[in-house]
Design a protein around this motif. Structure first.
Motif, short mmCIF file in Angstrom:
data_model
loop_
_atom_site.label_atom_id
_atom_site.label_comp_id
_atom_site.label_asym_id
_atom_site.label_seq_id
_atom_site.Cartn_x
_atom_site.Cartn_y
_atom_site.Cartn_z
N ALA A 128 0.82 -1.21 0.00
CA ALA A 128 0.00 0.00 0.00
C ALA A 128 0.86 1.26 0.00
O ALA A 128 0.53 2.25 -0.66
CB ALA A 128 -0.93 -0.02 1.22
N LYS A 129 1.97 1.23 0.73
CA LYS A 129 2.86 2.39 0.73
C LYS A 129 3.51 2.59 -0.63
O LYS A 129 3.71 3.72 -1.08
CB LYS A 129 3.93 2.20 1.82
N LEU A 130 3.86 1.48 -1.30
CA LEU A 130 4.48 1.58 -2.62
C LEU A 130 3.50 2.11 -3.66
O LEU A 130 3.88 2.94 -4.50
CB LEU A 130 5.00 0.19 -3.03
N LYS A 131 2.25 1.69 -3.61
CA LYS A 131 1.24 2.11 -4.57
C LYS A 131 0.51 3.39 -4.16
O LYS A 131 -0.31 3.91 -4.93
CB LYS A 131 0.22 0.99 -4.77
N GLY A 132 0.77 3.86 -2.95
CA GLY A 132 0.09 5.07 -2.50
C GLY A 132 -1.35 4.84 -2.09
O GLY A 132 -2.17 5.77 -2.19
N ILE A 133 -1.68 3.64 -1.62
CA ILE A 133 -3.05 3.33 -1.21
C ILE A 133 -3.24 3.80 0.23
O ILE A 133 -2.46 3.44 1.12
CB ILE A 133 -3.33 1.83 -1.34
N GLN A 134 -4.26 4.59 0.45
CA GLN A 134 -4.56 5.08 1.78
C GLN A 134 -5.76 4.34 2.36
O GLN A 134 -6.73 4.06 1.65
CB GLN A 134 -4.86 6.58 1.74
N LYS A 135 -5.65 4.01 3.64
CA LYS A 135 -6.70 3.24 4.30
C LYS A 135 -7.89 4.16 4.59
O LYS A 135 -7.73 5.23 5.18
CB LYS A 135 -6.17 2.64 5.60
N LYS A 136 -9.06 3.72 4.17
CA LYS A 136 -10.29 4.47 4.40
C LYS A 136 -11.09 3.76 5.48
O LYS A 136 -11.36 2.56 5.38
CB LYS A 136 -11.11 4.57 3.12
#
Length: 334
Positions: free
Chosen positions: A116-124
């Protein structure tokens, strides 16, 4: 307002709290204050006269004065109002306080967190409630009686490319078990990565012919991977307990049991303040008995003649030789 203050003072005098002291305290030496830790260090010499007359009252008065100085210094700090209360902004502490235990190490990120950090995914963050279309009401998103529960459907539509004779209910249950097993495997892998240890991926070590120890280790890992850490798992026939599985180290809690911590600190101070060392009578008596036995043994060795250094065995040998010579003489006489 003035009448209210007079009433408060009169009530304090009636209750035995008369003679309220001033907030201004004078000291010969300035008290060292650490506002970050809210502590005060008083280096002024004690007045022995009042202390000998009434020690408790003297210490109570001294603690009150030093606390008053600390409170006066706190009121001089910048403050703000939060929720109908005044909060002071404390500075950084000056006195370093040692810790009993080391700082906890940060938890290493999981594979999903790294991805998630590599792809820029933020937890909602999702809400715990969801709209159920069939029941027309808000229900919990997960767990018992959740919204839009697929397992409660009494009919399932067969996909176009699927086998018409295949049981879709069994297929759905099997798929859920596979998802649960996959999540459990990923959880064990994350624990192994955090502890920097090699754990078998599917319960067995990746070898052509695993040894007996590897198989026992895999069984132990599979059993302890449950929520009860293998407490309610049945044993196999002729199964031996894992030798390496020892007792876990127990640490005292950082906060909570203040009475035990106080007793521990008092015992430590008592040992440090005592001038005479603690005497173990049993150990001292045993040591004296060993020394007496050693002295008696050395005395016995000195009293033995030079030709009989062997002690009991040599004396027995000498008696045997004398018996043989006596028997020979008797045979000659006959």
């Amino acid at each position: 307002m003035a009448t209210l203050i007079e009433d408060v003072l009169a009530e304090a005098e009636r209750s035995g709290l008369g003679g309220l002291r001033s907030i201004h305290v004078e000291k010969q030496l300035e008290v060292q204050l650490d506002l970050g830790n809210l502590t005060a260090l008083d280096t002024n010499p004690l007045n022995l006269g009042p202390f000998r007359q009434d020690p408790e009252e003297f210490l109570r008065s001294l603690a009150r004065d030093n606390t008053q100085l600390l409170v006066n210094a706190v009121w001089q700090l910048p403050s703000e109002r939060l929720h109908e209360s005044i909060v002071a902004k404390l500075p950084q502490p000056c006195t370093p306080i040692p810790r009993e235990k080391a700082l906890p190490k940060p938890r290493p990120p999981t594979r999903w967190e790294e991805f998630a950090k590599l792809k820029g995914i933020q937890k909602k963050k999702k809400s715990n409630l969801a709209w159920d279309k069939e029941k027309k009401e808000w229900r919990r998103r997960w767990g018992y009686k959740r919204a839009n529960d697929e397992t409660k459907q009494w009919v399932i539509e067969v996909p176009e490319m699927a086998d018409p004779n295949e049981d879709q209910f069994t297929k759905r249950v099997t798929a859920k078990k596979e998802r649960v097993a996959k999540n459990e495997l990923n959880r064990l892998r994350n624990i192994a990565r955090a502890q920097k240890s090699k754990v078998p991926g599917m319960g067995l070590a990746p070898t052509d012919q695993p040894s007996k120890t590897e198989l026992s280790k895999a069984i132990h890992v599979a059993k302890t991977s449950t929520a009860s850490v293998g407490k309610f798992q049945d044993k196999l026939p002729k199964e031996k307990e894992q030798r390496s599985a020892g007792k876990k180290r127990k640490f005292q809690p950082l906060i909570g049991d203040f009475s035990a911590e106080r007793l521990k600190q008092l015992e430590l101070l008592k040992i440090m303040s005592s001038k005479k060392p603690k005497l173990d009578l049993t150990k001292a008596v045993n040591r004296q008995l060993r020394e007496d036995e050693q002295e008696q043994a050395t005395k016995r060795k000195k009293m033995l003649p030079k030709g009989r250094k062997g002690g009991k065995n040599n004396r027995n040998r000498g008696n045997g030789q004398d018996r043989k010579s006596a028997m020979k003489q008797r045979g000659k006489r006959k």
